[in-house]
Design a protein around this motif. Structure first.
Motif, PDB file in Angstrom:
ATOM      1  N   HIS A   2      -4.715 -85.747 -47.225  1.00 25.77           N
ATOM      2  CA  HIS A   2      -5.235 -87.101 -47.393  1.00 25.77           C
ATOM      3  C   HIS A   2      -4.045 -88.027 -47.590  1.00 25.77           C
ATOM      4  O   HIS A   2      -3.276 -87.863 -48.522  1.00 25.77           O
ATOM      5  CB  HIS A   2      -6.166 -87.167 -48.592  1.00 25.77           C
ATOM      6  CG  HIS A   2      -6.898 -88.461 -48.709  1.00 25.77           C
ATOM      7  ND1 HIS A   2      -6.269 -89.673 -48.665  1.00 25.77           N
ATOM      8  CD2 HIS A   2      -8.200 -88.741 -48.859  1.00 25.77           C
ATOM      9  CE1 HIS A   2      -7.165 -90.640 -48.793  1.00 25.77           C
ATOM     10  NE2 HIS A   2      -8.344 -90.098 -48.912  1.00 25.77           N
ATOM     11  N   GLY A   3      -3.879 -89.000 -46.697  1.00 22.62           N
ATOM     12  CA  GLY A   3      -2.738 -89.904 -46.760  1.00 22.62           C
ATOM     13  C   GLY A   3      -2.965 -91.159 -47.560  1.00 22.62           C
ATOM     14  O   GLY A   3      -2.091 -91.996 -47.667  1.00 22.62           O
ATOM     15  N   GLY A   4      -4.161 -91.297 -48.142  1.00 26.21           N
ATOM     16  CA  GLY A   4      -4.491 -92.512 -48.871  1.00 26.21           C
ATOM     17  C   GLY A   4      -3.829 -92.615 -50.229  1.00 26.21           C
ATOM     18  O   GLY A   4      -3.271 -91.659 -50.754  1.00 26.21           O
ATOM     19  N   ILE A   5      -3.911 -93.824 -50.768  1.00 25.05           N
ATOM     20  CA  ILE A   5      -3.379 -94.102 -52.097  1.00 25.05           C
ATOM     21  C   ILE A   5      -4.550 -94.471 -52.992  1.00 25.05           C
ATOM     22  O   ILE A   5      -5.228 -95.478 -52.759  1.00 25.05           O
ATOM     23  CB  ILE A   5      -2.369 -95.271 -52.060  1.00 25.05           C
ATOM     24  CG1 ILE A   5      -1.189 -94.900 -51.179  1.00 25.05           C
ATOM     25  CG2 ILE A   5      -1.927 -95.648 -53.463  1.00 25.05           C
ATOM     26  CD1 ILE A   5      -0.229 -96.043 -50.946  1.00 25.05           C
ATOM     27  N   GLY A   6      -4.794 -93.674 -54.017  1.00 24.05           N
ATOM     28  CA  GLY A   6      -5.862 -93.964 -54.963  1.00 24.05           C
ATOM     29  C   GLY A   6      -7.200 -94.191 -54.287  1.00 24.05           C
ATOM     30  O   GLY A   6      -7.616 -93.424 -53.440  1.00 24.05           O
ATOM     31  N   THR A  16       5.183 -85.485 -49.288  1.00 20.59           N
ATOM     32  CA  THR A  16       5.998 -84.332 -48.895  1.00 20.59           C
ATOM     33  C   THR A  16       5.151 -83.260 -48.233  1.00 20.59           C
ATOM     34  O   THR A  16       5.617 -82.579 -47.328  1.00 20.59           O
ATOM     35  CB  THR A  16       6.756 -83.746 -50.093  1.00 20.59           C
ATOM     36  OG1 THR A  16       5.837 -83.407 -51.122  1.00 20.59           O
ATOM     37  CG2 THR A  16       7.794 -84.722 -50.615  1.00 20.59           C
ATOM     38  N   ARG A  17       3.900 -83.124 -48.638  1.00 21.75           N
ATOM     39  CA  ARG A  17       3.053 -82.094 -48.020  1.00 21.75           C
ATOM     40  C   ARG A  17       2.827 -82.348 -46.535  1.00 21.75           C
ATOM     41  O   ARG A  17       2.521 -81.438 -45.791  1.00 21.75           O
ATOM     42  CB  ARG A  17       1.725 -81.965 -48.758  1.00 21.75           C
ATOM     43  CG  ARG A  17       0.770 -83.110 -48.534  1.00 21.75           C
ATOM     44  CD  ARG A  17      -0.601 -82.828 -49.143  1.00 21.75           C
ATOM     45  NE  ARG A  17      -1.310 -84.068 -49.319  1.00 21.75           N
ATOM     46  CZ  ARG A  17      -1.486 -84.685 -50.470  1.00 21.75           C
ATOM     47  NH1 ARG A  17      -1.009 -84.166 -51.572  1.00 21.75           N
ATOM     48  NH2 ARG A  17      -2.141 -85.817 -50.531  1.00 21.75           N
ATOM     49  N   ASP A  18       2.977 -83.617 -46.090  1.00 18.36           N
ATOM     50  CA  ASP A  18       2.832 -83.931 -44.670  1.00 18.36           C
ATOM     51  C   ASP A  18       3.875 -83.192 -43.825  1.00 18.36           C
ATOM     52  O   ASP A  18       3.700 -83.043 -42.618  1.00 18.36           O
ATOM     53  CB  ASP A  18       2.964 -85.433 -44.424  1.00 18.36           C
ATOM     54  CG  ASP A  18       1.799 -86.228 -45.001  1.00 18.36           C
ATOM     55  OD1 ASP A  18       0.678 -85.702 -45.028  1.00 18.36           O
ATOM     56  OD2 ASP A  18       2.028 -87.384 -45.410  1.00 18.36           O
ATOM     57  N   TYR A  29      -2.258 -78.335 -39.542  1.00 15.32           N
ATOM     58  CA  TYR A  29      -2.390 -79.340 -40.587  1.00 15.32           C
ATOM     59  C   TYR A  29      -3.432 -80.361 -40.149  1.00 15.32           C
ATOM     60  O   TYR A  29      -3.339 -80.946 -39.065  1.00 15.32           O
ATOM     61  CB  TYR A  29      -1.043 -80.017 -40.833  1.00 15.32           C
ATOM     62  CG  TYR A  29      -1.021 -80.983 -41.986  1.00 15.32           C
ATOM     63  CD1 TYR A  29      -1.607 -80.678 -43.205  1.00 15.32           C
ATOM     64  CD2 TYR A  29      -0.390 -82.212 -41.872  1.00 15.32           C
ATOM     65  CE1 TYR A  29      -1.572 -81.560 -44.265  1.00 15.32           C
ATOM     66  CE2 TYR A  29      -0.336 -83.105 -42.923  1.00 15.32           C
ATOM     67  CZ  TYR A  29      -0.926 -82.770 -44.119  1.00 15.32           C
ATOM     68  OH  TYR A  29      -0.899 -83.646 -45.185  1.00 15.32           O
ATOM     69  N   LEU A  30      -4.419 -80.587 -40.987  1.00 13.99           N
ATOM     70  CA  LEU A  30      -5.504 -81.533 -40.738  1.00 13.99           C
ATOM     71  C   LEU A  30      -5.479 -82.561 -41.858  1.00 13.99           C
ATOM     72  O   LEU A  30      -5.621 -82.204 -43.036  1.00 13.99           O
ATOM     73  CB  LEU A  30      -6.842 -80.784 -40.703  1.00 13.99           C
ATOM     74  CG  LEU A  30      -8.117 -81.603 -40.604  1.00 13.99           C
ATOM     75  CD1 LEU A  30      -8.131 -82.457 -39.349  1.00 13.99           C
ATOM     76  CD2 LEU A  30      -9.321 -80.673 -40.631  1.00 13.99           C
ATOM     77  N   THR A  31      -5.277 -83.820 -41.511  1.00 17.52           N
ATOM     78  CA  THR A  31      -5.140 -84.863 -42.520  1.00 17.52           C
ATOM     79  C   THR A  31      -5.737 -86.173 -42.014  1.00 17.52           C
ATOM     80  O   THR A  31      -6.041 -86.305 -40.835  1.00 17.52           O
ATOM     81  CB  THR A  31      -3.659 -85.055 -42.915  1.00 17.52           C
ATOM     82  OG1 THR A  31      -3.573 -85.927 -44.043  1.00 17.52           O
ATOM     83  CG2 THR A  31      -2.834 -85.598 -41.767  1.00 17.52           C
TER      84      THR A  31
END
Length: 84
Positions: A2-6, A16-18, A29-31
C-alpha cells in the motif's frame, strides 16, 4: 503493498518495501497504483497494481491462476532491483 499515507486517498510515497520485496524474489509484488513507484519499476511488467478492492482480488486471482506469468514479473523486478 500500500503506497498511501495515513488516511489520504491521494497522497502516495515510496517505501523501502517497494524495493525490498521485489528485490528478494520469490513472489510477484502487488501494490496500490503509485506514480512515484512507476518512475522506478515498470507497472504490470515488474510488479502488479490495483486501485480498488475488486482489482486487488482480480490481480490476486490472476497470479494464482497464472503462476508462470507471476514468476516472470517477479523475476524481472528482482533483476532490475539488483541491477539498479
Amino acid at each position: 503493498g500500500h503506497g498511501g499515507i495515513g488516511y489520504s486517498r491521494t497522497l502516495m510515497n515510496l517505501k523501502t518495501r517497494d524495493f525490498e520485496i521485489p528485490g528478494c524474489g520469490g513472489g510477484v509484488y502487488l501494490t496500490t497504483e503509485n506514480p512515484e513507484l512507476a518512475r522506478h519499476l515498470a507497472p504490470e511488467s515488474e510488479y502488479l497494481t490495483y486501485r480498488t478492492v475488486d482489482e486487488l482480488v482480480d490481480r490476486t486471482r490472476w497470479a494464482l491462476v497464472h503462476p508462470d506469468g507471476a514468476r516472470a514479473i517477479a523475476e524481472r523486478a528482482r533483476l532490475r532491483c539488483l541491477r539498479e
